[in-house]
Design a protein around this motif. Structure first.
Motif, PDB file in Angstrom:
ATOM      1  N   LEU A  26       0.746  -1.127  -0.052  1.00  0.00           N
ATOM      2  CA  LEU A  26      -0.015   0.164   0.073  1.00  0.00           C
ATOM      3  C   LEU A  26       0.819   1.320  -0.076  1.00  0.00           C
ATOM      4  CD1 LEU A  26      -2.805   1.148   0.344  1.00  0.00           C
ATOM      5  CD2 LEU A  26      -2.487   1.063   2.749  1.00  0.00           C
ATOM      6  N   ILE A  27       1.874   1.134   0.922  1.00  0.00           N
ATOM      7  CA  ILE A  27       2.651   2.434   1.017  1.00  0.00           C
ATOM      8  C   ILE A  27       3.583   2.566  -0.259  1.00  0.00           C
ATOM      9  CG2 ILE A  27       4.665   3.359   2.146  1.00  0.00           C
ATOM     10  CD1 ILE A  27       3.408   2.304   4.780  1.00  0.00           C
ATOM     11  N   ARG A  28       3.985   1.496  -0.899  1.00  0.00           N
ATOM     12  CA  ARG A  28       4.816   1.628  -2.161  1.00  0.00           C
ATOM     13  C   ARG A  28       3.953   2.166  -3.435  1.00  0.00           C
ATOM     14  NH1 ARG A  28       7.636  -4.204  -1.302  1.00  0.00           N
ATOM     15  NH2 ARG A  28       9.597  -3.301  -0.277  1.00  0.00           N
ATOM     16  N   ALA A  29       2.661   1.751  -3.268  1.00  0.00           N
ATOM     17  CA  ALA A  29       1.685   2.197  -4.295  1.00  0.00           C
ATOM     18  C   ALA A  29       1.504   3.945  -4.203  1.00  0.00           C
ATOM     19  CB  ALA A  29       0.626   1.478  -4.298  1.00  0.00           C
ATOM     20  N   ALA A  30       1.406   3.924  -2.873  1.00  0.00           N
ATOM     21  CA  ALA A  30       1.189   5.561  -2.751  1.00  0.00           C
ATOM     22  C   ALA A  30       2.470   6.312  -3.208  1.00  0.00           C
ATOM     23  CB  ALA A  30       0.755   5.949  -1.257  1.00  0.00           C
ATOM     24  N   LEU A  31       3.708   5.739  -2.652  1.00  0.00           N
ATOM     25  CA  LEU A  31       4.876   6.387  -2.953  1.00  0.00           C
ATOM     26  C   LEU A  31       4.957   6.452  -4.547  1.00  0.00           C
ATOM     27  CD1 LEU A  31       7.234   4.997  -0.397  1.00  0.00           C
ATOM     28  CD2 LEU A  31       6.544   7.545  -0.432  1.00  0.00           C
ATOM     29  N   GLU A  32       4.604   5.607  -5.192  1.00  0.00           N
ATOM     30  CA  GLU A  32       4.977   5.378  -6.861  1.00  0.00           C
ATOM     31  C   GLU A  32       4.101   6.358  -7.267  1.00  0.00           C
ATOM     32  OE1 GLU A  32       3.746   2.359 -10.217  1.00  0.00           O
ATOM     33  OE2 GLU A  32       4.925   1.538  -8.543  1.00  0.00           O
ATOM     34  N   ARG A  33       2.858   6.609  -6.983  1.00  0.00           N
ATOM     35  CA  ARG A  33       1.816   7.307  -7.405  1.00  0.00           C
ATOM     36  C   ARG A  33       2.187   8.922  -7.047  1.00  0.00           C
ATOM     37  NH1 ARG A  33      -4.549   6.885  -6.540  1.00  0.00           N
ATOM     38  NH2 ARG A  33      -4.423   5.455  -8.090  1.00  0.00           N
ATOM     39  N   THR A  34       3.149   8.980  -6.207  1.00  0.00           N
ATOM     40  CA  THR A  34       3.374  10.522  -5.871  1.00  0.00           C
ATOM     41  C   THR A  34       4.848  10.562  -5.978  1.00  0.00           C
ATOM     42  OG1 THR A  34       3.862  10.039  -3.586  1.00  0.00           O
ATOM     43  CG2 THR A  34       1.586  10.835  -3.815  1.00  0.00           C
ATOM     44  N   GLY A  35       5.572   9.919  -6.862  1.00  0.00           N
ATOM     45  CA  GLY A  35       6.947  10.339  -7.164  1.00  0.00           C
ATOM     46  C   GLY A  35       7.790  10.105  -6.003  1.00  0.00           C
ATOM     47  N   GLY A  60      11.215  -1.025   5.933  1.00  0.00           N
ATOM     48  CA  GLY A  60      12.340  -1.206   5.044  1.00  0.00           C
ATOM     49  C   GLY A  60      11.962  -0.787   3.634  1.00  0.00           C
ATOM     50  N   ILE A  61      11.291   0.191   3.536  1.00  0.00           N
ATOM     51  CA  ILE A  61      10.734   0.508   2.103  1.00  0.00           C
ATOM     52  C   ILE A  61      11.827   1.750   1.712  1.00  0.00           C
ATOM     53  CG2 ILE A  61       8.947   1.679   0.796  1.00  0.00           C
ATOM     54  CD1 ILE A  61       6.916   0.439   2.745  1.00  0.00           C
ATOM     55  N   GLU A  62      12.394   1.226   0.344  1.00  0.00           N
ATOM     56  CA  GLU A  62      13.236   2.282  -0.244  1.00  0.00           C
ATOM     57  C   GLU A  62      12.568   3.175  -0.850  1.00  0.00           C
ATOM     58  OE1 GLU A  62      16.450   0.557  -2.280  1.00  0.00           O
ATOM     59  OE2 GLU A  62      16.417  -0.937  -0.831  1.00  0.00           O
TER      60      GLU A  62
END
Length: 68
Positions: A26-35, A60-62
Motif C-alpha cells: 500500500l505504501i509503495r503504491a502511494a509513493l509510486e503514485r506521488t513520485g 524497510g521501504i526504499e
C-alpha cells in the motif's frame, strides 16, 4: 475485491507478516503514485507524515527519505 497479492502467503505466513506485506504494498503504491514524495503520499493515504515516514523506515521501504 482485494487484489490477489494481498493474500499471497496466506496459510504460510503469520498474521503480522501478512499485514506488514499488505502495508508495504500500500505504501509503495502511494509513493509510486506521488513520485516518492512522502508528504504527498501521506496526504493521499490521509495519514500523518511523521507516522508514515516511521512506517516506511520500519518496513524497510526504499525511496521514502526525509528529504522527500
Amino acid at each position: 475485491a482485494p487484489p490477489a497479492a494481498a493474500f499471497a502467503g496466506l496459510g504460510e505466513k503469520g498474521y503480522r507478516a501478512l499485514v506488514d506485506d499488505f502495508e508495504r504494498a500500500l505504501i509503495r503504491a502511494a509513493l509510486e503514485r506521488t513520485g516518492s514524495n512522502v508528504a504527498a503520499a501521506a496526504r493521499l493515504l490521509r495519514a500523518d507524515r511523521g507516522n508514515l515516514y516511521r512506517r516506511i523506515q520500519a518496513l524497510g521501504i526504499e525511496g521514502g527519505g526525509p528529504e522527500d
